[in-house]
Design a protein around this motif. Structure first.
Motif, PDB file in Angstrom:
ATOM      1  N   LEU A 164       0.828  -1.208   0.000  1.00 27.33           N
ATOM      2  CA  LEU A 164       0.000   0.000   0.000  1.00 27.33           C
ATOM      3  C   LEU A 164       0.863   1.259   0.000  1.00 27.33           C
ATOM      4  N   LYS A 165       1.921   1.236   0.787  1.00 27.34           N
ATOM      5  CA  LYS A 165       2.810   2.399   0.855  1.00 27.34           C
ATOM      6  C   LYS A 165       3.492   2.636  -0.486  1.00 27.34           C
ATOM      7  N   ARG A 166       3.902   1.576  -1.155  1.00 36.33           N
ATOM      8  CA  ARG A 166       4.534   1.720  -2.471  1.00 36.33           C
ATOM      9  C   ARG A 166       3.555   2.328  -3.471  1.00 36.33           C
ATOM     10  N   ALA A 167       2.306   1.861  -3.461  1.00 36.86           N
ATOM     11  CA  ALA A 167       1.301   2.377  -4.392  1.00 36.86           C
ATOM     12  C   ALA A 167       0.969   3.838  -4.072  1.00 36.86           C
ATOM     13  N   TYR A 168       0.964   4.183  -2.800  1.00 38.22           N
ATOM     14  CA  TYR A 168       0.688   5.556  -2.376  1.00 38.22           C
ATOM     15  C   TYR A 168       1.795   6.497  -2.856  1.00 38.22           C
ATOM     16  N   HIS A 169       3.039   6.114  -2.643  1.00 38.74           N
ATOM     17  CA  HIS A 169       4.158   6.961  -3.077  1.00 38.74           C
ATOM     18  C   HIS A 169       4.252   7.020  -4.605  1.00 38.74           C
ATOM     19  N   ALA A 170       3.870   5.925  -5.279  1.00 31.33           N
ATOM     20  CA  ALA A 170       3.875   5.937  -6.748  1.00 31.33           C
ATOM     21  C   ALA A 170       2.881   6.971  -7.272  1.00 31.33           C
ATOM     22  N   MET A 171       1.694   7.051  -6.653  1.00 30.82           N
ATOM     23  CA  MET A 171       0.718   8.043  -7.093  1.00 30.82           C
ATOM     24  C   MET A 171       1.197   9.459  -6.803  1.00 30.82           C
ATOM     25  N   GLN A 172       1.829   9.657  -5.660  1.00 34.59           N
ATOM     26  CA  GLN A 172       2.360  10.983  -5.362  1.00 34.59           C
ATOM     27  C   GLN A 172       3.369  11.420  -6.416  1.00 34.59           C
ATOM     28  N   ARG A 173       4.248  10.491  -6.827  1.00 40.15           N
ATOM     29  CA  ARG A 173       5.248  10.822  -7.850  1.00 40.15           C
ATOM     30  C   ARG A 173       4.581  11.137  -9.181  1.00 40.15           C
ATOM     31  N   GLN A 174       3.624  10.311  -9.585  1.00 42.32           N
ATOM     32  CA  GLN A 174       2.950  10.505 -10.866  1.00 42.32           C
ATOM     33  C   GLN A 174       2.183  11.820 -10.881  1.00 42.32           C
TER      34      GLN A 174
END
Length: 322
Positions: A164-174
């Protein structure tokens, strides 16, 4: 001297000879902090005929005793102790995957994680607020929309919260990257507004070729102070009450997510948008269209005026011929 050479030859033979496995391929896990001897004991318990004592000496003599990496591995029939040692020193783990399609909701993401094999479901029983707190999100941030849809690889026994944390940070970057490169003059004040509108565009798009023009319609409506009138926002508002077809009564539901009743954007995203939807919202097609309707084949018909739109509704929705 002869005895020493014989012992070395036997040791080398053991190190290079295939191990007997209880299954092929054999999946096994090694706990963090394990020594070479402890790792071998765990592997032996899980189905490989591996001597902990000999494996310890193999790791020590090769200088790789402190390089072994914990995690999940897979080996085939014919693998030798030496090949196993190299695999673990490289950290060449077997990985599992969970795929999150564009347009899923946060609840669907959680359900997929709950069903994913090999995950430690440490988020089970947590509220949305607790999950967001644990992954480091700001206080009171709703989770919807904040997780980037993608395929996430993970080692067996990984934590659900880690994915979940990886997906959250991925969206922040995108989102940050897309917002920084946005077209000037858009009626969007913050990256979060872009995320919200991208989620609506994601749910409205049947044909990828229409995506930027659908975004252009919504941008035009926002500029003109018109309600978005997006069916997916009403469906999101209805939740489990949605039966598969929207009624006139549904369109009058008093919910902040109902963009027929309330002008402007919904209060939060209604789904997890992908990068294409973000790009469409921040680089919309140059169009005068204010309306669109589904043709029934996945594509949409766009109209500049209400009269044109009503004619398109007659043709594609009501199936009336002029």
């Amino acid at each position: 001297m002869t005895a020493g050479l014989l012992a070395f030859a036997l040791f080398a033979y053991w190190a290079l000879a295939p191990m007997r496995l209880s299954a092929t391929p054999l999946d096994f896990s090694v706990k963090p902090g394990s020594t070479a001897r402890a790792a071998a004991a765990q592997i032996r318990t899980q189905g490989a005929d591996l001597s902990p004592r000999l494996f310890y000496w193999l790791a020590r003599l090769s200088g790789q005793g402190t390089q072994l990496k914990a995690g999940s591995y897979e080996i085939e029939q014919g693998t030798s102790p030496w090949q196993l040692l190299q695999k673990m020193a490289r950290g060449d783990q077997s990985l599992l995957a969970v795929t999150v399609p564009e347009g899923w909701t946060f609840a669907q993401f959680l359900q997929a994680l709950n069903m994913a094999p090999g995950l430690d479901h440490d988020a089970a029983g947590m509220s949305d607020a607790q999950i967001m707190q644990r992954i480091g999100a700001p206080p009171n941030m709703p989770p919807e929309g904040w997780f980037f849809p993608d395929t996430y690889l993970y080692a067996r026994n990984s934590l659900e919260l880690t994915v979940l944390k990886r997906a959250y940070h991925a969206m922040q970057r995108q989102l940050t990257s897309a917002w920084d490169a946005r077209e000037p003059g858009l009626p969007l004040q913050t990256p979060y507004q872009a995320l919200i509108l991208a989620s609506v565009v994601e749910k409205e798009t049947g044909s990828p070729s229409d995506r930027s023009k659908i975004a252009g319609v919504f941008i035009n409506r926002l500029r003109n102070g018109m309600p978005l009138q997006s069916d997916p926002t009403v469906i999101y508002a209805l939740g489990t009450r949605y039966t598969g077809a929207l009624t006139r009564k549904n369109l009058q539901t008093d919910s902040p997510f109902n963009t027929y009743v309330h002008a402007g954007l919904p209060p939060t995203p209604i789904a997890l948008p992908g990068d294409a939807a973000l790009q469409a919202v921040l680089h919309p097609a140059a169009t005068r269209a204010l309306y669109f309707v589904a043709r029934g084949d996945g594509s949409s018909a766009f109209s500049d005026t209400l009269a044109e739109h009503n004619a398109a509704v007659d043709r594609y929705i009501l199936k009336r011929t002029p």
